[in-house]
Write a protein that holds these residues in place. Structure first.
Motif, PDB file in Angstrom:
ATOM      1  N   PHE A 192       3.252  -5.102  -4.412  1.00 20.64           N
ATOM      2  CA  PHE A 192       4.109  -4.072  -3.821  1.00 20.64           C
ATOM      3  C   PHE A 192       3.288  -3.167  -2.918  1.00 20.64           C
ATOM      4  O   PHE A 192       2.307  -2.568  -3.346  1.00 20.64           O
ATOM      5  N   LEU A 193       3.683  -3.075  -1.650  1.00 17.69           N
ATOM      6  CA  LEU A 193       3.076  -2.158  -0.692  1.00 17.69           C
ATOM      7  C   LEU A 193       3.923  -0.887  -0.676  1.00 17.69           C
ATOM      8  O   LEU A 193       5.058  -0.895  -0.210  1.00 17.69           O
ATOM      9  N   ASN A 194       3.375   0.185  -1.210  1.00 19.67           N
ATOM     10  CA  ASN A 194       4.151   1.423  -1.392  1.00 19.67           C
ATOM     11  C   ASN A 194       4.232   2.189  -0.069  1.00 19.67           C
ATOM     12  O   ASN A 194       3.620   3.240   0.103  1.00 19.67           O
ATOM     13  N   LYS A 195       5.010   1.606   0.849  1.00 18.53           N
ATOM     14  CA  LYS A 195       5.132   2.185   2.182  1.00 18.53           C
ATOM     15  C   LYS A 195       6.398   1.631   2.823  1.00 18.53           C
ATOM     16  O   LYS A 195       6.655   0.436   2.736  1.00 18.53           O
ATOM     17  N   PRO A 196       7.225   2.461   3.465  1.00 13.22           N
ATOM     18  CA  PRO A 196       8.415   1.921   4.139  1.00 13.22           C
ATOM     19  C   PRO A 196       8.015   1.084   5.349  1.00 13.22           C
ATOM     20  O   PRO A 196       7.168   1.484   6.145  1.00 13.22           O
ATOM     21  N   VAL A 197       8.636  -0.102   5.470  1.00 10.89           N
ATOM     22  CA  VAL A 197       8.272  -0.999   6.570  1.00 10.89           C
ATOM     23  C   VAL A 197       9.470  -1.366   7.456  1.00 10.89           C
ATOM     24  O   VAL A 197       9.302  -2.055   8.459  1.00 10.89           O
ATOM     25  N   GLY A 198      10.674  -0.933   7.069  1.00 10.64           N
ATOM     26  CA  GLY A 198      11.826  -1.314   7.875  1.00 10.64           C
ATOM     27  C   GLY A 198      13.089  -0.584   7.488  1.00 10.64           C
ATOM     28  O   GLY A 198      13.112   0.220   6.545  1.00 10.64           O
TER      29      GLY A 198
END
Length: 298
Positions: A192-198
């Motif tokens: 899980f990459l804890n960052k909004p991407v879209g």
């Protein structure tokens, strides 16, 4: 050969597909290809896609649904990593860069997903999905079995994973992404990459509006995972009730609410076979008959 292949299935979205493609072309990471699968659109999608020229590869096919369209794109792709975005959603510019970095620094990872933001028209939600506090950095199979909180527009997957577990199940109209994620997590770490991407565009004609078919397909996906993954069979009954068996009850109640009693009883029989009889089953069985004093089926 590109490092990343971006797969975009599209159907009847001539008014939105350009914005989606432009959000991919705006990526800070540039070693990628874009494959758009036009799944039998009858609007002017073909003409809209032609305007992008050599920036994209376009495959035209008869309408067969998103699972087939994505699989068509995957089979035509060349990248080491595969990323998905639907024809009405958007990416933030750093999406590919951040996820490729995750893979290259963690060679065992099979899939990376991240936060997304919902929007409708000019309104953007303040909430992230999944919420920051929910997923750990490395997801466990039982967590995903409880709930599918992996948004497909946030996913990048290593090609080797698909080579081993297979592509999207083309017999599923809904939840085909969930089915694939569950197969991947059984064999590969999911990060899980804890960052909004879209941004996920919420539209009135979204496929996610058909509640009956979603429930039926989700049950089928979970039945497949439960029969395949021995770890899930070891979960406590309380956890299985919440993650799995309750889906039968939700669908039975849906049918009762819509005056489809025979369908409700068929689902309740499946619940009985899988879980056994309990008080909720007995109550739903009784109210599935016109006369509320009917005896529960035992």
């Amino acid at each position: 050969m590109p490092n990343v292949s971006v797969i975009i299935p599209t159907y009847q979205r001539a008014d939105l597909i350009s914005e989606t493609i432009e959000s991919v072309l705006a990526q800070t990471y540039t070693d990628y290809e874009i494959i758009v699968v036009n799944d039998g659109s009858t609007d002017n999608t073909k003409e809209v896609l032609a305007e992008f020229g050599d920036w994209i590869t376009v495959i035209h096919q008869e309408n067969q649904g998103p699972s087939v369209a994505r699989n068509t794109g995957i089979m035509a792709s060349q990248g080491r990593y595969i990323a998905f975005i639907d024809d009405d959603d958007l990416w933030l510019p750093y999406k590919l860069e951040k996820q490729v970095s995750c893979f290259e620094s963690n060679p065992n990872i099979g899939l990376v997903y991240a936060n997304i933001v919902f929007f409708k028209g000019n309104h953007v939600s303040a909430d992230l999905w999944p919420r920051r506090s929910h997923p750990p950095s490395v997801l466990q199979d039982w967590m995903l079995f409880e709930l599918n909180f992996i948004p497909i527009l946030s996913v990048m997957v290593r090609r080797e994973c698909l080579d081993e577990v297979g592509l999207f199940d083309q017999t599923l109209k809904y939840c085909e992404d969930y089915d694939l994620w569950l197969r991947i997590i059984e064999k590969f770490p999911v990060h899980f990459l804890n960052k909004p991407v879209g941004f996920y565009r919420w539209t009135t004609n979204s496929l996610s509006k058909n509640k009956e078919q979603i429930l039926l397909n989700e049950i089928r996906v979970k039945e497949k995972a439960f029969s395949r993954n021995l770890n899930l069979k070891k979960l406590p009954l309380k956890q299985l009730n919440q993650a799995f068996y309750s889906q039968y009850l939700n669908l039975a109640y849906f049918y009762i609410h819509h005056y489809q009693s025979e369908k409700a009883r068929l689902i309740l029989k499946k619940y009985q076979q899988a879980r056994g009889i309990d008080s909720i089953y007995e109550w739903l069985w009784q109210i599935s008959f016109p006369a509320l004093n009917s005896s529960p089926h035992l």
